[in-house]
Write a protein that holds these residues in place. Structure first.
Motif, short mmCIF file in Angstrom:
data_model
loop_
_atom_site.label_atom_id
_atom_site.label_comp_id
_atom_site.label_asym_id
_atom_site.label_seq_id
_atom_site.Cartn_x
_atom_site.Cartn_y
_atom_site.Cartn_z
N ASN A 86 48.41 22.63 58.79
CA ASN A 86 48.63 22.54 60.24
C ASN A 86 50.10 22.83 60.53
O ASN A 86 50.96 22.07 60.13
CB ASN A 86 48.25 21.15 60.76
CG ASN A 86 47.29 21.20 61.92
OD1 ASN A 86 46.37 22.00 61.93
ND2 ASN A 86 47.52 20.37 62.91
N GLY A 87 50.35 23.93 61.20
CA GLY A 87 51.73 24.31 61.46
C GLY A 87 52.09 25.57 60.71
O GLY A 87 51.23 26.33 60.25
N VAL A 88 53.38 25.82 60.59
CA VAL A 88 53.87 27.06 59.97
C VAL A 88 54.08 26.85 58.47
O VAL A 88 54.82 25.96 58.05
CB VAL A 88 55.20 27.51 60.63
CG1 VAL A 88 55.71 28.78 59.95
CG2 VAL A 88 55.01 27.75 62.12
N THR A 102 53.03 31.90 58.11
CA THR A 102 51.69 31.89 58.68
C THR A 102 51.48 30.60 59.46
O THR A 102 51.79 29.52 58.96
CB THR A 102 50.62 31.98 57.56
OG1 THR A 102 50.91 33.09 56.71
CG2 THR A 102 49.23 32.13 58.14
N THR A 103 50.95 30.74 60.65
CA THR A 103 50.67 29.56 61.48
C THR A 103 49.22 29.14 61.30
O THR A 103 48.30 29.97 61.46
CB THR A 103 50.95 29.87 62.97
OG1 THR A 103 52.30 30.30 63.11
CG2 THR A 103 50.73 28.63 63.82
N TYR A 104 49.02 27.86 60.95
CA TYR A 104 47.68 27.33 60.72
C TYR A 104 47.33 26.23 61.73
O TYR A 104 48.21 25.54 62.26
CB TYR A 104 47.57 26.71 59.32
CG TYR A 104 47.54 27.70 58.19
CD1 TYR A 104 46.33 28.25 57.76
CD2 TYR A 104 48.70 28.08 57.54
CE1 TYR A 104 46.29 29.15 56.71
CE2 TYR A 104 48.67 28.99 56.49
CZ TYR A 104 47.46 29.51 56.07
OH TYR A 104 47.43 30.41 55.03
N ARG A 108 42.89 26.96 59.31
CA ARG A 108 42.60 28.34 59.71
C ARG A 108 43.84 28.99 60.29
O ARG A 108 44.64 28.34 60.96
CB ARG A 108 41.47 28.38 60.73
CG ARG A 108 40.12 27.97 60.18
CD ARG A 108 39.02 28.21 61.19
NE ARG A 108 37.70 28.01 60.64
CZ ARG A 108 36.58 28.36 61.26
NH1 ARG A 108 36.64 28.94 62.46
NH2 ARG A 108 35.41 28.14 60.70
N LYS A 109 43.96 30.29 60.04
CA LYS A 109 45.08 31.03 60.63
C LYS A 109 44.91 31.07 62.15
O LYS A 109 43.91 31.57 62.65
CB LYS A 109 45.15 32.45 60.06
CG LYS A 109 45.40 32.54 58.57
CD LYS A 109 45.52 34.00 58.14
CE LYS A 109 45.60 34.14 56.63
NZ LYS A 109 44.27 33.98 56.00
N ASN A 110 45.88 30.54 62.85
CA ASN A 110 45.86 30.53 64.30
C ASN A 110 47.29 30.75 64.80
O ASN A 110 48.13 29.86 64.72
CB ASN A 110 45.33 29.21 64.85
CG ASN A 110 43.82 29.19 65.00
OD1 ASN A 110 43.27 29.72 65.95
ND2 ASN A 110 43.14 28.57 64.04
N GLY A 111 47.53 31.97 65.29
CA GLY A 111 48.88 32.29 65.73
C GLY A 111 49.45 33.44 64.93
O GLY A 111 48.74 34.16 64.23
N PRO A 112 50.75 33.64 65.00
CA PRO A 112 51.36 34.80 64.34
C PRO A 112 51.42 34.67 62.82
O PRO A 112 51.69 33.61 62.29
CB PRO A 112 52.77 34.85 64.94
CG PRO A 112 53.05 33.44 65.36
CD PRO A 112 51.73 32.87 65.79
N LEU A 113 51.17 35.81 62.14
CA LEU A 113 51.42 35.94 60.71
C LEU A 113 52.49 37.02 60.58
O LEU A 113 52.28 38.16 60.99
CB LEU A 113 50.15 36.34 59.96
CG LEU A 113 50.24 36.35 58.42
CD1 LEU A 113 48.86 36.16 57.80
CD2 LEU A 113 50.84 37.65 57.89
N MET A 114 53.63 36.65 60.01
CA MET A 114 54.76 37.58 59.95
C MET A 114 55.24 37.74 58.51
O MET A 114 55.38 36.76 57.79
CB MET A 114 55.90 37.08 60.84
CG MET A 114 55.52 37.06 62.32
SD MET A 114 56.86 36.56 63.42
CE MET A 114 56.94 34.79 63.07
N SER A 115 55.48 38.98 58.12
CA SER A 115 56.01 39.30 56.81
C SER A 115 57.42 39.88 56.97
O SER A 115 57.72 40.51 57.98
CB SER A 115 55.11 40.31 56.09
OG SER A 115 53.82 39.77 55.88
#
Length: 250
Positions: A86-88, A102-104, A108-115
């Motif tokens: 839960n969270g980043v 990754t924001t969870y 579950r992934k919910n929100g931005p996923l940034m590389s």
């Protein structure tokens, strides 16, 4: 003489009791009710180097959890709430820069996923909802500038109604087409890709293919929602969609 006989009789009975195991009362109690983990738990490798630091509450992961390389550098950072991510959450490069965040929400992934690149600049970003990737993928060069072009979803019509009675539509991407998949259906909320709600298209030569064979005098007119999903060279999924307007007569 009678006391000797009683003692001898008891000794003869001992082998019959070999299924009994006598343990100290404290050891028996500990085995029956193992202690739940609570608070910060530190784990180390056999060589003594720090492996992980995990927070628990009543035996369940709750709070910040970290893992480390043998050299002592942080590798992963995950926030848990009652056992769920839960969270980043973050993955790190050896130089300490963030590799991916990754924001969870409830695992579950919910929100931005940034590389990111090793220099700290953004490499790619995409939004998720309940583990479903969105159609808003952006990729960047190492200097931080966004790519100017992305693969486009296109189609080609092969009309052979007069010759063979067939009308074929081929769907493809302008780049990286050998790593593409094609589906019939709608994106969730007009944005998110959910495989379970879609019908995968037959593929020929890495193209999605729809073939129609109307009977003599039959007329077909309908809108067909099409989704293309292609894996970019960086391993991200680019999602594009269009509506094909079918209008044929046999």
């Amino acid at each position: 003489m009678r006391s000797y006989i009683i003692i001898f009789s008891l000794l003869l009975l001992l082998p019959a009791c070999d299924r009994l195991t006598w343990l100290p009362s404290e050891q028996t109690q500990e085995a029956a009710t193992p202690r739940k983990k609570d608070g910060l738990v530190v784990n180390k490798r056999k060589d003594g180097s720090l492996y992980s630091e995990i927070n628990y509450k009543d035996g369940i992961k709750h709070g910040l959890a970290k893992s480390y390389s043998k050299s002592g550098k942080i590798q992963n950072e995950i926030i848990y709430e009652q056992g769920y991510k839960n969270g980043v959450s973050k993955i790190y490069y050896d130089n300490g820069e963030v590799r991916r965040s990754t924001t969870y929400k409830l695992d579950r992934k919910n929100g931005p996923l940034m590389s990111y690149f090793t220099n700290g600049n953004l490499s790619s970003s995409v939004t998720y909802k309940d583990d479903m990737p969105g159609n808003d993928l952006k990729e960047y060069v190492k200097s931080g500038k966004e790519l100017s072009t992305y693969p486009e979803l296109k189609y080609q019509v092969v009309d052979r109604l007069m010759q063979t009675g067939e009308y074929t539509v081929k769907f493809y991407f302008t780049k990286d087409n050998n790593r593409a998949e094609f589906y019939i259906g709608e994106l969730i909320d007009g944005k998110y890709f959910d495989r379970s709600t879609l019908e995968q298209m037959p593929e020929v030569n890495a193209q999605g293919v729809l073939t129609f064979k109307p009977g003599p005098g039959q007329f077909a007119m309908k809108k067909i929602p099409v989704i293309g999903k292609v894996k970019t060279k960086r391993g991200n999924y680019l999602i594009r969609n269009l509506v094909f307007n079918l209008a044929i007569e046999g």
